[in-house]
Design an enzyme around this catalytic site. Sequence first.
Site, PDB file in Angstrom:
ATOM      1  N   TYR A  63      -8.421   2.987 -15.134  1.00  0.00           N
ATOM      2  CA  TYR A  63      -8.199   3.561 -16.465  1.00  0.00           C
ATOM      3  C   TYR A  63      -7.816   2.528 -17.535  1.00  0.00           C
ATOM      4  O   TYR A  63      -7.690   2.853 -18.716  1.00  0.00           O
ATOM      5  CB  TYR A  63      -7.159   4.692 -16.404  1.00  0.00           C
ATOM      6  CG  TYR A  63      -7.732   6.015 -15.920  1.00  0.00           C
ATOM      7  CD1 TYR A  63      -9.081   6.146 -15.571  1.00  0.00           C
ATOM      8  CD2 TYR A  63      -6.931   7.149 -15.810  1.00  0.00           C
ATOM      9  CE1 TYR A  63      -9.604   7.356 -15.122  1.00  0.00           C
ATOM     10  CE2 TYR A  63      -7.454   8.370 -15.369  1.00  0.00           C
ATOM     11  CZ  TYR A  63      -8.785   8.466 -15.031  1.00  0.00           C
ATOM     12  OH  TYR A  63      -9.297   9.675 -14.601  1.00  0.00           O
ATOM     13  N   GLY A 100      -9.752   3.608  -6.118  1.00  0.00           N
ATOM     14  CA  GLY A 100      -8.400   3.081  -6.271  1.00  0.00           C
ATOM     15  C   GLY A 100      -7.394   3.713  -5.331  1.00  0.00           C
ATOM     16  O   GLY A 100      -7.682   4.013  -4.174  1.00  0.00           O
ATOM     17  N   VAL A 101      -6.203   3.934  -5.862  1.00  0.00           N
ATOM     18  CA  VAL A 101      -5.122   4.477  -5.041  1.00  0.00           C
ATOM     19  C   VAL A 101      -5.448   5.928  -4.617  1.00  0.00           C
ATOM     20  O   VAL A 101      -5.074   6.368  -3.527  1.00  0.00           O
ATOM     21  CB  VAL A 101      -3.764   4.341  -5.770  1.00  0.00           C
ATOM     22  CG1 VAL A 101      -3.651   5.215  -6.984  1.00  0.00           C
ATOM     23  CG2 VAL A 101      -2.613   4.589  -4.820  1.00  0.00           C
ATOM     24  N   ASP A 102      -6.152   6.641  -5.450  1.00  0.00           N
ATOM     25  CA  ASP A 102      -6.565   8.017  -5.150  1.00  0.00           C
ATOM     26  C   ASP A 102      -7.404   8.047  -3.863  1.00  0.00           C
ATOM     27  O   ASP A 102      -7.137   8.830  -2.933  1.00  0.00           O
ATOM     28  CB  ASP A 102      -7.378   8.539  -6.359  1.00  0.00           C
ATOM     29  CG  ASP A 102      -7.596  10.040  -6.358  1.00  0.00           C
ATOM     30  OD1 ASP A 102      -7.015  10.723  -5.499  1.00  0.00           O
ATOM     31  OD2 ASP A 102      -8.353  10.521  -7.237  1.00  0.00           O
ATOM     32  N   SER A 146      -2.580   4.351 -14.161  1.00  0.00           N
ATOM     33  CA  SER A 146      -3.480   4.011 -15.287  1.00  0.00           C
ATOM     34  C   SER A 146      -3.820   2.530 -15.418  1.00  0.00           C
ATOM     35  O   SER A 146      -4.634   2.177 -16.273  1.00  0.00           O
ATOM     36  CB  SER A 146      -2.927   4.492 -16.651  1.00  0.00           C
ATOM     37  OG  SER A 146      -3.172   5.863 -16.829  1.00  0.00           O
ATOM     38  N   THR A 147      -3.200   1.658 -14.619  1.00  0.00           N
ATOM     39  CA  THR A 147      -3.418   0.220 -14.854  1.00  0.00           C
ATOM     40  C   THR A 147      -4.579  -0.357 -14.049  1.00  0.00           C
ATOM     41  O   THR A 147      -4.790  -1.566 -14.050  1.00  0.00           O
ATOM     42  CB  THR A 147      -2.152  -0.613 -14.556  1.00  0.00           C
ATOM     43  OG1 THR A 147      -1.898  -0.585 -13.145  1.00  0.00           O
ATOM     44  CG2 THR A 147      -0.943  -0.095 -15.313  1.00  0.00           C
ATOM     45  N   GLY A 148      -5.332   0.516 -13.372  1.00  0.00           N
ATOM     46  CA  GLY A 148      -6.514   0.056 -12.631  1.00  0.00           C
ATOM     47  C   GLY A 148      -7.761   0.472 -13.378  1.00  0.00           C
ATOM     48  O   GLY A 148      -8.032  -0.017 -14.487  1.00  0.00           O
ATOM     49  N   ASP A 170       0.852  -1.184   0.000  1.00  0.00           N
ATOM     50  CA  ASP A 170       0.000   0.000   0.000  1.00  0.00           C
ATOM     51  C   ASP A 170       0.893   1.242   0.000  1.00  0.00           C
ATOM     52  O   ASP A 170       1.686   1.443   0.920  1.00  0.00           O
ATOM     53  CB  ASP A 170      -0.855  -0.064   1.271  1.00  0.00           C
ATOM     54  CG  ASP A 170      -1.772   1.125   1.424  1.00  0.00           C
ATOM     55  OD1 ASP A 170      -1.679   2.084   0.640  1.00  0.00           O
ATOM     56  OD2 ASP A 170      -2.584   1.083   2.366  1.00  0.00           O
ATOM     57  N   ILE A 171       0.753   2.070  -1.017  1.00  0.00           N
ATOM     58  CA  ILE A 171       1.648   3.226  -1.160  1.00  0.00           C
ATOM     59  C   ILE A 171       1.475   4.238  -0.022  1.00  0.00           C
ATOM     60  O   ILE A 171       2.403   4.983   0.283  1.00  0.00           O
ATOM     61  CB  ILE A 171       1.471   3.890  -2.548  1.00  0.00           C
ATOM     62  CG1 ILE A 171       2.698   4.736  -2.911  1.00  0.00           C
ATOM     63  CG2 ILE A 171       0.197   4.730  -2.612  1.00  0.00           C
ATOM     64  CD1 ILE A 171       2.777   5.138  -4.363  1.00  0.00           C
TER      65      ILE A 171
HETATM   66  N1  AR6 Z   1      -1.356   1.516  -2.991  1.00  0.00           N
HETATM   67  C1  AR6 Z   1      -0.713   1.277  -4.163  1.00  0.00           C
HETATM   68  N2  AR6 Z   1      -1.345   0.958  -5.312  1.00  0.00           N
HETATM   69  C2  AR6 Z   1      -2.697   0.856  -5.271  1.00  0.00           C
HETATM   70  C3  AR6 Z   1      -3.453   1.085  -4.091  1.00  0.00           C
HETATM   71  C4  AR6 Z   1      -2.724   1.427  -2.914  1.00  0.00           C
HETATM   72  N3  AR6 Z   1      -3.313   1.676  -1.757  1.00  0.00           N
HETATM   73  N4  AR6 Z   1      -4.764   0.908  -4.396  1.00  0.00           N
HETATM   74  C5  AR6 Z   1      -4.836   0.566  -5.695  1.00  0.00           C
HETATM   75  N5  AR6 Z   1      -3.585   0.523  -6.232  1.00  0.00           N
HETATM   76  P1  AR6 Z   1      -6.260   3.048 -10.005  1.00  0.00           P
HETATM   77  P2  AR6 Z   1      -5.938   4.519 -12.549  1.00  0.00           P
HETATM   78  C6  AR6 Z   1      -3.137   0.215  -7.604  1.00  0.00           C
HETATM   79  O1  AR6 Z   1      -7.555   2.484 -10.439  1.00  0.00           O
HETATM   80  O2  AR6 Z   1      -6.049   3.263 -13.322  1.00  0.00           O
HETATM   81  C7  AR6 Z   1      -9.413   6.824  -9.460  1.00  0.00           C
HETATM   82  O3  AR6 Z   1     -10.794   6.802  -9.229  1.00  0.00           O
HETATM   83  C8  AR6 Z   1      -4.036  -0.628  -8.484  1.00  0.00           C
HETATM   84  O4  AR6 Z   1      -3.863  -2.016  -8.215  1.00  0.00           O
HETATM   85  O5  AR6 Z   1      -6.136   3.552  -8.617  1.00  0.00           O
HETATM   86  O6  AR6 Z   1      -4.841   5.478 -12.886  1.00  0.00           O
HETATM   87  C9  AR6 Z   1      -8.917   8.206  -9.873  1.00  0.00           C
HETATM   88  O7  AR6 Z   1      -9.619   9.225  -9.213  1.00  0.00           O
HETATM   89  C10 AR6 Z   1      -3.522  -0.260  -9.872  1.00  0.00           C
HETATM   90  O8  AR6 Z   1      -2.421  -1.091 -10.233  1.00  0.00           O
HETATM   91  O9  AR6 Z   1      -5.803   4.299 -10.959  1.00  0.00           O
HETATM   92  C11 AR6 Z   1      -9.171   8.205 -11.345  1.00  0.00           C
HETATM   93  O10 AR6 Z   1     -10.516   8.539 -11.639  1.00  0.00           O
HETATM   94  C12 AR6 Z   1      -2.979   1.155  -9.705  1.00  0.00           C
HETATM   95  O11 AR6 Z   1      -3.009   1.429  -8.294  1.00  0.00           O
HETATM   96  C13 AR6 Z   1      -8.913   6.763 -11.753  1.00  0.00           C
HETATM   97  O12 AR6 Z   1      -9.146   5.995 -10.585  1.00  0.00           O
HETATM   98  C14 AR6 Z   1      -3.777   2.211 -10.421  1.00  0.00           C
HETATM   99  O13 AR6 Z   1      -5.161   1.937 -10.292  1.00  0.00           O
HETATM  100  C15 AR6 Z   1      -7.484   6.559 -12.179  1.00  0.00           C
HETATM  101  O14 AR6 Z   1      -7.330   5.260 -12.671  1.00  0.00           O
END
Ligand code: AR6
Length: 171
Positions: free
Chosen positions: A123, A30-32, A119-121, A8-9
């Site tokens: 998006y 997601g991570v946001d 972007s790999t979640g 977890d970042i």
């Molecule tokens: N720590 C590290 N990595 C994580 C965590 C965490 N706590 N949680 C998820 N990931 P995503 P995107 C990974 O969907 O694809 C949001 O709603 C996850 O496994 O978070 O860039 C934003 O507001 C994946 O590999 O981001 C945008 O609307 C990676 O983080 C949209 O999602 C990215 O997944 C951005 O989509």
Amino acid sequence: MIELIKGDITKTECDAIVNAANASLLGGGGVDGAIHRAGGPAILEDCRKIVARQGGCKTGEAVVTAASNLPAKFVIHTVGPVWNGGRNGEEAKLKSCYANSIRLADENGCKTIAFPNISTGIYGFPKKPAAQIVVSTVEELAERHHIEKVTFVCFDDENYSIYTKLLAELK
Ligand code: AR6
């Protein structure tokens, strides 16, 4: 130096952690979502000030806020490209996310930075090509900007195994 961890970042100890945000900068899933939840409301307050000043953040660009309750000093919010089949400049935009985040970290005196797999979640950017783009460019970017350590924080098993293989090939 490049480091790979699975987890977890929000728990990562470094000068700056990068958030995979969206153009509104006002939070999401997601991570946001995890970063805003763990960091507390001061991060959103900073984001709102940026929105008032410049109206959000374009794809490929990055902005910086305080990290508040997180162990990091700063959160760098960057907006990754939504995957649209690969013919929409997604590759270049993903590269820009990493380049602009590293530049901004340097401008704020950071020596260590941690990235999620932007972007790999939600998006939908395919994980392997995304990792290939990142791994092939980040070392040179870090050197150019005096960054001593880049940590890739993989949350899911698939990204972790892709990064493990690619980084082993670099050595
Ligand atoms: N720590 C590290 N990595 C994580 C965590 C965490 N706590 N949680 C998820 N990931 P995503 P995107 C990974 O969907 O694809 C949001 O709603 C996850 O496994 O978070 O860039 C934003 O507001 C994946 O590999 O981001 C945008 O609307 C990676 O983080 C949209 O999602 C990215 O997944 C951005 O989509």
